[in-house]
Design a protein around this motif. Structure first.
Motif, PDB file in Angstrom:
ATOM      1  N   SER A  29     -21.621 -12.549  -7.465  1.00 47.69           N
ATOM      2  CA  SER A  29     -22.674 -13.396  -6.923  1.00 47.69           C
ATOM      3  C   SER A  29     -22.915 -13.070  -5.459  1.00 47.69           C
ATOM      4  O   SER A  29     -22.237 -12.253  -4.865  1.00 47.69           O
ATOM      5  CB  SER A  29     -22.280 -14.862  -7.076  1.00 47.69           C
ATOM      6  N   GLY A  30     -23.894 -13.728  -4.879  1.00 48.62           N
ATOM      7  CA  GLY A  30     -24.204 -13.493  -3.475  1.00 48.62           C
ATOM      8  C   GLY A  30     -25.402 -12.582  -3.303  1.00 48.62           C
ATOM      9  O   GLY A  30     -26.012 -12.149  -4.264  1.00 48.62           O
ATOM     10  N   LEU A  31     -25.708 -12.295  -2.092  1.00 51.89           N
ATOM     11  CA  LEU A  31     -26.867 -11.468  -1.765  1.00 51.89           C
ATOM     12  C   LEU A  31     -26.417 -10.177  -1.119  1.00 51.89           C
ATOM     13  O   LEU A  31     -25.391 -10.124  -0.448  1.00 51.89           O
ATOM     14  CB  LEU A  31     -27.809 -12.222  -0.826  1.00 51.89           C
ATOM     15  N   ALA A  32     -27.208  -9.163  -1.309  1.00 47.92           N
ATOM     16  CA  ALA A  32     -26.916  -7.883  -0.677  1.00 47.92           C
ATOM     17  C   ALA A  32     -28.224  -7.218  -0.286  1.00 47.92           C
ATOM     18  O   ALA A  32     -29.254  -7.437  -0.922  1.00 47.92           O
ATOM     19  CB  ALA A  32     -26.134  -6.989  -1.633  1.00 47.92           C
ATOM     20  N   SER A  33     -28.163  -6.435   0.754  1.00 50.21           N
ATOM     21  CA  SER A  33     -29.316  -5.625   1.116  1.00 50.21           C
ATOM     22  C   SER A  33     -29.517  -4.563   0.049  1.00 50.21           C
ATOM     23  O   SER A  33     -28.546  -4.001  -0.470  1.00 50.21           O
ATOM     24  CB  SER A  33     -29.090  -4.967   2.471  1.00 50.21           C
ATOM     25  N   MET A  34     -30.771  -4.272  -0.270  1.00 45.76           N
ATOM     26  CA  MET A  34     -31.056  -3.306  -1.321  1.00 45.76           C
ATOM     27  C   MET A  34     -32.067  -2.293  -0.841  1.00 45.76           C
ATOM     28  O   MET A  34     -32.854  -2.559   0.073  1.00 45.76           O
ATOM     29  CB  MET A  34     -31.563  -4.031  -2.568  1.00 45.76           C
ATOM     30  N   ILE A  51     -34.535  -3.505   2.147  1.00 42.41           N
ATOM     31  CA  ILE A  51     -34.766  -4.904   2.492  1.00 42.41           C
ATOM     32  C   ILE A  51     -33.416  -5.565   2.740  1.00 42.41           C
ATOM     33  O   ILE A  51     -32.457  -5.387   1.975  1.00 42.41           O
ATOM     34  CB  ILE A  51     -35.561  -5.635   1.393  1.00 42.41           C
ATOM     35  N   LYS A  52     -33.330  -6.304   3.827  1.00 42.88           N
ATOM     36  CA  LYS A  52     -32.090  -6.951   4.218  1.00 42.88           C
ATOM     37  C   LYS A  52     -31.746  -8.083   3.244  1.00 42.88           C
ATOM     38  O   LYS A  52     -32.635  -8.635   2.593  1.00 42.88           O
ATOM     39  CB  LYS A  52     -32.219  -7.490   5.646  1.00 42.88           C
ATOM     40  N   ASN A  53     -30.463  -8.412   3.164  1.00 43.59           N
ATOM     41  CA  ASN A  53     -30.035  -9.422   2.210  1.00 43.59           C
ATOM     42  C   ASN A  53     -30.746 -10.752   2.419  1.00 43.59           C
ATOM     43  O   ASN A  53     -31.006 -11.486   1.461  1.00 43.59           O
ATOM     44  CB  ASN A  53     -28.514  -9.609   2.249  1.00 43.59           C
ATOM     45  N   SER A  54     -31.113 -11.059   3.644  1.00 40.45           N
ATOM     46  CA  SER A  54     -31.815 -12.306   3.930  1.00 40.45           C
ATOM     47  C   SER A  54     -33.281 -12.250   3.498  1.00 40.45           C
ATOM     48  O   SER A  54     -33.955 -13.273   3.424  1.00 40.45           O
ATOM     49  CB  SER A  54     -31.740 -12.613   5.425  1.00 40.45           C
ATOM     50  N   GLY A  55     -33.768 -11.051   3.253  1.00 34.98           N
ATOM     51  CA  GLY A  55     -35.150 -10.886   2.829  1.00 34.98           C
ATOM     52  C   GLY A  55     -36.166 -10.897   3.951  1.00 34.98           C
ATOM     53  O   GLY A  55     -37.371 -10.756   3.699  1.00 34.98           O
ATOM     54  N   ASP A  56     -35.725 -11.028   5.198  1.00 27.63           N
ATOM     55  CA  ASP A  56     -36.676 -11.192   6.297  1.00 27.63           C
ATOM     56  C   ASP A  56     -36.879  -9.925   7.113  1.00 27.63           C
ATOM     57  O   ASP A  56     -37.632  -9.931   8.093  1.00 27.63           O
ATOM     58  CB  ASP A  56     -36.223 -12.323   7.219  1.00 27.63           C
ATOM     59  N   CYS A  96     -32.429   3.086  -6.986  1.00 27.52           N
ATOM     60  CA  CYS A  96     -32.115   2.004  -6.056  1.00 27.52           C
ATOM     61  C   CYS A  96     -30.597   1.837  -5.947  1.00 27.52           C
ATOM     62  O   CYS A  96     -29.829   2.351  -6.759  1.00 27.52           O
ATOM     63  CB  CYS A  96     -32.778   0.703  -6.466  1.00 27.52           C
ATOM     64  N   ASN A  97     -30.197   1.117  -4.924  1.00 27.34           N
ATOM     65  CA  ASN A  97     -28.774   0.910  -4.662  1.00 27.34           C
ATOM     66  C   ASN A  97     -28.642  -0.253  -3.682  1.00 27.34           C
ATOM     67  O   ASN A  97     -29.613  -0.617  -3.009  1.00 27.34           O
ATOM     68  CB  ASN A  97     -28.159   2.180  -4.056  1.00 27.34           C
ATOM     69  N   VAL A  98     -27.492  -0.813  -3.605  1.00 27.95           N
ATOM     70  CA  VAL A  98     -27.161  -1.711  -2.509  1.00 27.95           C
ATOM     71  C   VAL A  98     -27.013  -0.831  -1.271  1.00 27.95           C
ATOM     72  O   VAL A  98     -26.533   0.309  -1.364  1.00 27.95           O
ATOM     73  CB  VAL A  98     -25.868  -2.474  -2.810  1.00 27.95           C
ATOM     74  N   VAL A  99     -27.439  -1.332  -0.109  1.00 29.22           N
ATOM     75  CA  VAL A  99     -27.430  -0.473   1.087  1.00 29.22           C
ATOM     76  C   VAL A  99     -26.781  -1.176   2.269  1.00 29.22           C
ATOM     77  O   VAL A  99     -26.660  -2.397   2.314  1.00 29.22           O
ATOM     78  CB  VAL A  99     -28.861  -0.055   1.485  1.00 29.22           C
ATOM     79  N   VAL A 106     -29.977   4.155   7.129  1.00 27.13           N
ATOM     80  CA  VAL A 106     -29.557   3.261   6.063  1.00 27.13           C
ATOM     81  C   VAL A 106     -28.853   4.090   4.995  1.00 27.13           C
ATOM     82  O   VAL A 106     -29.349   5.144   4.591  1.00 27.13           O
ATOM     83  CB  VAL A 106     -30.779   2.539   5.456  1.00 27.13           C
ATOM     84  N   THR A 107     -27.710   3.628   4.536  1.00 25.91           N
ATOM     85  CA  THR A 107     -26.919   4.399   3.575  1.00 25.91           C
ATOM     86  C   THR A 107     -26.649   3.585   2.318  1.00 25.91           C
ATOM     87  O   THR A 107     -26.543   2.360   2.386  1.00 25.91           O
ATOM     88  CB  THR A 107     -25.588   4.841   4.190  1.00 25.91           C
ATOM     89  N   PRO A 108     -26.531   4.259   1.181  1.00 26.74           N
ATOM     90  CA  PRO A 108     -26.198   3.550  -0.057  1.00 26.74           C
ATOM     91  C   PRO A 108     -24.738   3.113  -0.036  1.00 26.74           C
ATOM     92  O   PRO A 108     -23.884   3.753   0.568  1.00 26.74           O
ATOM     93  CB  PRO A 108     -26.460   4.590  -1.144  1.00 26.74           C
ATOM     94  N   VAL A 109     -24.461   2.029  -0.753  1.00 26.98           N
ATOM     95  CA  VAL A 109     -23.090   1.508  -0.806  1.00 26.98           C
ATOM     96  C   VAL A 109     -22.312   2.108  -1.968  1.00 26.98           C
ATOM     97  O   VAL A 109     -21.166   2.511  -1.816  1.00 26.98           O
ATOM     98  CB  VAL A 109     -23.118  -0.029  -0.907  1.00 26.98           C
TER      99      VAL A 109
END
Length: 123
Positions: A29-34, A51-56, A96-99, A106-109
């Motif tokens: 669960s939780g949010l991640a930048s993608m 896009i940052k995990n906060s979406g802003d 796509c990936n978490v970043v 910006v790098t993939p996780v």
């Protein structure tokens, strides 16, 4: 186990539009930048948008600014990429990936990737 699934690609004419979707499962669960990346034949993989995990906050490659828009569903690990005014040079496999949004570049996780979705732009 992380599972990344991209969809929405296809073949379009120059000036056309596509909307890509990505869902990442297996990371709790939780949010991640993608982020969305693309790889064309014979070329290195490059970041298209993030896009940052906060979406802003968002970041875009210069080549797609003003044409592509990244979005996310804050309830899930789901990201979208609205692509307008497509050009032949946008032809690639999109992944796509978490970043790491705050890193430069910006790098993939995750080291593992999904199958990607093919976008082909030609007349």
């Amino acid at each position: 186990q992380v599972q990344i699934v991209e969809s929405g690609g296809g073949a379009v004419q120059p000036g056309g539009s596509l909307r890509l979707s990505c869902e990442i499962n297996g990371i709790g669960s939780g949010l991640a930048s993608m982020g969305w990346f693309r790889q064309a034949p014979g070329k290195q993989r490059e970041l298209v948008a993030a896009i940052k995990n906060s979406g802003d906050r968002t970041k875009y490659a210069d080549s797609v600014k003003g044409r592509f828009t990244i979005g996310r569903d804050n309830a899930k690990y789901t990201a979208y990429l609205q692509m307008n005014d497509l050009k032949p040079e946008d032809t690639a496999v999109y992944l796509c990936n978490v970043v790491n949004f705050l890193s430069e570049p910006v790098t993939p996780v995750f080291s593992s990737w999904g199958q990607g979705t093919q976008v082909t732009v030609s007349s």
